[in-house]
Scaffold this motif. Sequence first.
Motif: not given
Length: 235
Positions: A3, A6-7, A9-11, A13
Amino acid sequence: MEEKKTTVLNQLKGGLIVSCQSEPPEPFARPSLILAMARAALMGGAVGIRANLPRNVRHLVNKLNVPIIALYKKKYARSDVFITPTIKELKALIKSGAPVIALDATQRERPGGERLEDLLHFARKHANCLLMADVSTVHEGVEAARLGFDLIGTTLAGYTAYTAHRFDPQEPDFNLLKELVTEVGDQRPVIAEGRIWQPEQAKKCLDLGAFAVVVGTAITRPWVLTARFVQALRR
């Protein structure tokens, strides 16, 4: 831990990652000044920072709440690999607490005969960070994805002996970016990095499918930019 990855990577993107690096005898070669440089980049809207050396990385990790892509430049005799070249440098970066660690993932021989697979295995066993492969060719990017790297970067395009013919000091390697996106973009995020001088070039990288864009010299090395102006005036 997945998790957390993933956080991160989301930051990152779709955003701008600013490379904040300075080494002696350059004037900003202190952790406090690297931090100031990074904070200035974040004020401008950067979503992450790429930084060299464990002491700088540790300082940034402790002070900032954004993803830090860490690397450790170290030159060894009889090897051209210098971005996190051995397990020794990798260990130091793991201790720094960086959420992302970048390694040279080219086909060149590493110091001491170490293999890229060895470093990858060590990192997976001893750390819970994302791993970024700095490559110079499509083949290297495909192999890095196969080995299990989390991100693939065009960082070394034009900087290996077998890609020097593609070197254009004024332009990123857009062709490599396009090919990597086609070959591995559905498996791994592809990061555009290297010789991005203009905002329009950064935007083109995103348009070509880059997951995010790294810019360094054009933002954080004023002595290089000054020299470009001086050279233009003298021509």
